[in-house]
Design a protein around this motif. Structure first.
Motif: not given
Length: 503
Positions: A233-244, A300-306, A309-313
């Motif tokens: 959810k934080s984006g830390a596994c994006d290199s494993l697959s582009p589909n979170r 989900y980024e907000k939920e896991t990192i606070g 990161v990859s953008g903002h609403p």
């Protein structure tokens, strides 16, 4: 204004000024401005005959800022100055300056230490910005507001901040390919033991190529499902697959396969298929589930990192922010009490309260691109805005600053959804024309568009000529309009982007 005064004097833009000749020896090194507590003590001694003990009592009184103590010290200073035949008006002016100094002054050693640190950090920020911000964010990783502010500073300086990454990140923030990479320690629900096993496994076996390989390689006794889900959810596994979304869906299967393989390895067993399988033919089982929307991804980024990161609403409301806001959570820190402001953000936290009279009110934590700030909604305002606070859509708040207490707040007088700010706009609408190539048909097209959206807002036309000469024309009252997304799109389709503004 004393800092500005000092800088101008230091650079020769403002003449040094001494209220009395006796002050020159005391204040010469600081260009006539009182900067150090030791200077206050010397002034009291030179002008009013204070002993060093008495002068230290004056310094302490200024530091405590107690009115009754300061008044007693003022009287003593005036009496002492009179005994030294100092002009009473001049003596009063000097004491007022010393009293003003109490709001910002330090002793000389303290000031020197701060200055030295400021020079060091300014040098590092200028010449080693990646290392500087990496260390700074790591040091304040638990302070969300500061991290957000630092990340925005990075972006302003052209420094790209990457999400955490299982194939790159260490525990703290690090540098890779001229980018800053989030540390795994910033992710919620991911503990030190999980981070250590990920890093050690990566060092031993190399980078992970899929979620399946990740789950087969790491110690699943230390990395449970909750940890893997937070990493994805934080984006830390994006290199494993582009589909979170697909990876989250596949966690149970991937972990089951990983646990089975690790059990077999402990027993010294291996699958017949593993024996004959070539490494480069291994393909993880990934579902075809649709990827999350931008809104879900950021949530989900907000939920896991606070934080995001990859953008903002708020990014998609860039024009609305420019049109309708005049403050941010950062700039409000510098504003005085009662200052009128317009600020927009995401209502991240809502704390309902009840007044002594039994009326409902709320304290809202409003998050914007720079951090967060508390907004107070008194019963009258809360009653008409409670319904729009239930979602996580950006809101626009009009109100005044309350800078009393530890942290400034905004007292709201009006709240609306940022997306609907145009509907509530009460002011002028400015339409910008560039005269080169301007034809009559363009003017007619603009007039037709304005005629379609009747309202109460006056329109003004700006004509920019080749010599940068700008002429403004007011439009007849029969062409007052009601701003909306449609009129903006139609005007910009004729005149180009940013050709319509709100003022």
């Amino acid at each position: 204004g004393m800092v500005d005064d000092y800088i101008k004097r230091k650079h020769g833009k403002l003449q040094e000024k001494y209220e009395l000749p006796q002050l020159k020896d005391v204040l010469k090194e600081t260009n006539g401005v009182i900067l150090y507590q030791e200077q206050v003590m010397r002034i009291a001694s030179v002008l009013a005959g204070f002993s060093l003990g008495d002068a230290d009592l004056l310094r302490r009184a200024m530091g405590k800022k107690k009115p009754e103590e300061m008044e007693a010290q003022r009287e003593k200073f005036m009496v002492g100055a009179e005994g030294k035949e100092i002009n009473p008006k001049k003596a009063k002016t000097v004491f007022d300056l010393m009293e003003k100094f109490a709001g910002y002054g330090f002793n000389k050693s303290h000031s020197t230490a701060y200055a030295l640190i400021s020079y060091h950090t300014a040098y590092l920020k200028t010449h080693y910005p990646l290392q500087f911000f990496g260390a700074l964010i790591t040091a304040d990783m638990d302070n969300t507001d500061k991290v957000i502010r630092y990340i925005n500073d990075c972006r302003d300086m052209g420094i790209k901040v990457m999400p955490p990454e299982v194939n790159e990140s260490m525990k703290d923030f690090t540098i890779s390919n001229d980018h800053l990479i989030f540390g795994l320690g910033a992710i919620k629900n991911v503990g030190s033991s999980a981070i250590d096993t990920i890093i050690e496994t990566r060092k031993e076996k190399g980078k992970f190529s899929s979620l399946r390989e990740f789950c087969e390689s790491i110690d699943l006794r230390l990395v449970n499902r909750r940890v893997v889900e937070s990493l994805i959810k934080s984006g830390a596994c994006d290199s494993l697959s582009p589909n979170r979304s697909a990876m989250v869906d596949d966690i149970p299967a991937a972990m089951e396969m990983g646990q089975a393989k690790q059990r077999d390895q402990l027993l010294g067993q291996s699958s017949m298929f593993d024996t004959f399988k070539e490494d480069d033919q291994e393909v993880a089982s990934v579902s075809t589930k649709k990827e999350w929307s931008d809104h879900e991804r950021l949530k989900y980024e907000k939920e896991t990192i606070g934080f995001y990161v990859s953008g903002h609403p708020l990014k998609r409301f860039a024009k609305d922010l420019a049109w309708f806001t005049d403050a941010s959570s950062a700039s409000i820190l510098e504003k005085s009490t009662s200052k009128k402001v317009c600020i927009a953000g995401i209502p991240a936290k809502i704390l309902p309260k009840t007044t002594r009279k039994g009326d409902k009110m709320a304290i809202v934590t409003l998050e914007d691109l720079n951090g967060s700030i508390e907004v107070i909604l008194w019963p009258e305002t809360y009653a008409v805005t409670e319904s729009i606070l239930t979602g996580d859509d950006p809101i626009l708040v009009e109100g005044s600053v309350d800078s009393e207490g530890n942290q400034p707040k905004v007292i709201a007088t009006k709240v609306c959804l940022l997306s609907e700010a145009k509907k509530h706009w009460k002011g002028g609408v400015l339409i910008h024309f560039r005269t080169p190539g301007l034809e009559k048909d363009t003017l007619i097209a603009v007039r037709k568009i304005l005629g379609k959206y009747k309202g109460n807002n006056k329109v003004q036309l700006d004509f920019l000529f080749p010599n940068n000469n700008l002429r403004k024309l007011s439009v007849n009252d029969d062409l007052t309009i009601q701003p909306c997304d449609e009129i903006i799109q139609e005007i910009e389709s004729v005149l180009g982007e940013d050709s319509i503004r709100f003022e």
